[in-house]
Design a protein around this motif. Structure first.
Motif, short mmCIF file in Angstrom:
data_model
loop_
_atom_site.label_atom_id
_atom_site.label_comp_id
_atom_site.label_asym_id
_atom_site.label_seq_id
_atom_site.Cartn_x
_atom_site.Cartn_y
_atom_site.Cartn_z
N LYS A 49 23.46 -0.81 -26.60
CA LYS A 49 23.62 -0.45 -24.99
C LYS A 49 24.37 -1.64 -24.64
N GLU B 45 21.74 -3.97 -16.01
CA GLU B 45 20.55 -4.80 -16.69
C GLU B 45 19.09 -4.17 -16.46
N GLN C 244 23.70 -4.63 -22.10
CA GLN C 244 24.03 -6.02 -22.07
C GLN C 244 25.58 -6.00 -21.85
N TYR D 218 18.27 -1.23 -16.90
CA TYR D 218 18.24 -0.32 -17.70
C TYR D 218 18.38 -0.69 -19.28
N GLY D 219 18.72 -2.11 -19.31
CA GLY D 219 18.51 -2.66 -20.43
C GLY D 219 19.98 -2.85 -21.19
N GLU E 23 19.89 9.25 -19.73
CA GLU E 23 19.88 7.92 -19.40
C GLU E 23 20.92 7.68 -18.67
#
Length: 452
Positions: A112, A34, A39, A36-37, A151
RNA sequence: GUGUGAUUAGCUCAGCUGGUUAGAGCGCCUGACUGUGGCUCAGGAGGUCGGGGGUUCAAGUCCCCUAUCGCACCCCA
């Protein structure tokens, strides 16, 4: 009559002590995702069989647990031989592809998501391999940017670092690099996958084992010699890249592969992924057919348990479901293996999660009501509390119970305490014991918890 | 799917070339310590030796069958 008490082979029970470790690891992973965004997503345990098959390569289709048709359909199917129409999910990537294909109008790309759920494989059990195990996937769908691949690696490194895993190394490679290597070694396209499967075994059987197996499979000496020259590169990414460059730069496919790999590595540097944690490992291939770009795998030296994460870019898989090419990249963290590594290396401190913090002892049947009241007050104040559920056991038993369940505090309210409006509070870790005013219990405990 | 090893107390295992009432450690229960866990000491409970058949005067031990579990191969987290 006694019922047999075996578990289905390759399955496990997780008793409370084990659950505490699993939940801890899962929590760290989810928090990092989370950060790193990413869901969360969940999908059903079973899917239509046609969704599952044909995505992993022929070998793997055999390993899908199939669910038989039911009722009339089953009777009809006995003639045609198609006895199954559903299957348990084999991984989390294919369900993701299905979800993306079905919802591509609604989703915001890049999408993501992370997903932590069990998957099933119909294979024989082996050390560190089960028929039911939890997979933990993170993927970025909808971009070809190599920053996404980077990433994923940065995230992998971040999670493993936070869990305190020592000595891990993330091995990187690129399918296009492998294709160019095959081309440079004059290996025909139809033997490419076979070459990949063989060289991928290098960590297991060693590079020498690989050359031997290639020879046994009928690869000619000249091809093997070329592969040897190219694959015997050092681990440091930049050095390995320099090593392979002269072999590939004349090929058009080689130029693309080199360019993409360079960009990928440079993103990693920008994202502060420690250089000593990554390797460019040219013999890394990975079994799954659907990878198209960068691929990666994390290994630890001790214990020797195989890879603890693995993934890559798969730009064509989702297109199989919707006809429109949707690129994606992701990785799978082997939670089970990570836990095994942490257990083996004794990286779990005292995790008493799941146990209560306080046990209210019951001195005698006459004082049980008082104990129940105290426990109720503590719970209302948010203190995880057990009250001893039998009123005729000696205090010694009750202390032993708290000790075994790693409950750090015991409260005793016997006749003496009750008559004076106090309780006795004992810390089992230090052995320290003090008399606390009945009205001060919660404050006293909260103060102690804050200090921990 | 192919090989291979194992199965004895709740758990981990010992039991030599067949020989009377099958053992240990840990755990469990009781007590020393009738208001206090961990340590120590003393007692105790617990096994038709996975199941079935055979060889033998005699089988936990040898042979066959069967069940179950594990390990390796293929492939993978």
């Amino acid at each position: 009559m006694k019922i047999s008490v075996h578990r289905a082979p390759g399955t496990r029970d997780f008793l409370p002590e084990e659950m505490a470790l699993r939940r801890y690891v899962r929590k760290v992973i989810e928090e990092t995702f989370e950060l790193y965004g990413f869901q969360p997503l969940e999908t059903p345990a079973f899917e239509r069989l046609d969704v599952l098959t044909g995505k992993y390569g022929e070998e793997a289709d055999r390993l899908i647990f199939k669910i038989m048709k039911r009722g009339e359909e089953l009777e009809a199917a006995k003639l045609s031989g198609d006895l199954a129409d559903l299957g348990l999910r084999y991984d989390l990537t294919v369900p993701l592809a299905r979800v993306v294909a079905m919802n591509r109008g609604e989703l915001t790309f890049p999408f993501k998501r992370y997903q932590i759920q069990p998957v099933w494989r119909a294979e024989r059990q082996q050390k560190g391999r089960y028929r039911e195990f939890v997979q933990c996937d993170v993927d970025i769908v909808g971009t070809t940017s190599l920053a996404a691949d980077a990433e994923i690696i940065a995230l992998t490194d971040h999670v493993l670092h936070r869990l305190g895993i020592p000595g891990y190394r993330i091995h990187l490679n690129h399918r296009k690099l492998l294709q160019a290597i095959a081309q440079a070694a004059s290996i025909p396209d139809e033997r490419f996958l076979e070459m990949c499967v063989t060289i991928d075994k290098a960590d297991k059987i060693g590079l020498n084992g690989v050359w031997e197996e290639l020879a046994n499979k009928g690869f000619i000496t000249e091809q093997i010699v070329r592969l040897k020259e190219m694959l015997s590169a050092p681990h440091d990414p930049n050095v390995a890249l320099q090593h392979i460059q002269p072999f590939l730069e004349k090929l058009e496919s080689g130029q693309i592969a080199l360019r993409e790999t360079t960009a990928f590595l440079s993103h990693l540097q920008d994202m502060n992924v420690p250089r000593e944690r990554v390797s460019l490992t040219l013999h890394l291939a990975r079994g799954l057919d659907y990878y198209t770009g960068p691929i990666f795998e994390t290994l630890v030296e001790t214990p020797r348990i195989g890879s603890i994460t693995g993934g890559g870019r798969y730009d064509n898989l989702i297109g199989m479901f919707c006809g429109e090419a949707i690129p994606a990249v992701g990785t799978s963290l082997g939670i089970e293996r990570i836990i095994e590594v942490m257990r083996e290396l004794k990286l779990f401190g005292e995790i008493s999660e799941g146990s209560a913090r306080v046990l209210v002892a019951v001195f005698s049947p006459e004082t049980e009501n008082e104990a129940l009241k105290i426990a109720a007050e503590l719970r209302r104040a948010g203190v995880p509390t057990e009250v001893f559920l039998e009123s005729n056991k000696k205090l010694g038993k009750q202390f032993a119970y708290a000790d075994k369940k790693r409950i750090p505090y015991v409260i005793v309210a016997g006749p003496d305490e009750i008559s004076q409006g106090v309780v006795t509070l004992k810390n089992l870790q230090t052995g320290e014991q003090k008399v606390v005013d009945r009205a001060q219990i919660i404050e006293e405990l909260n103060q102690r918890f804050r200090l921990e």
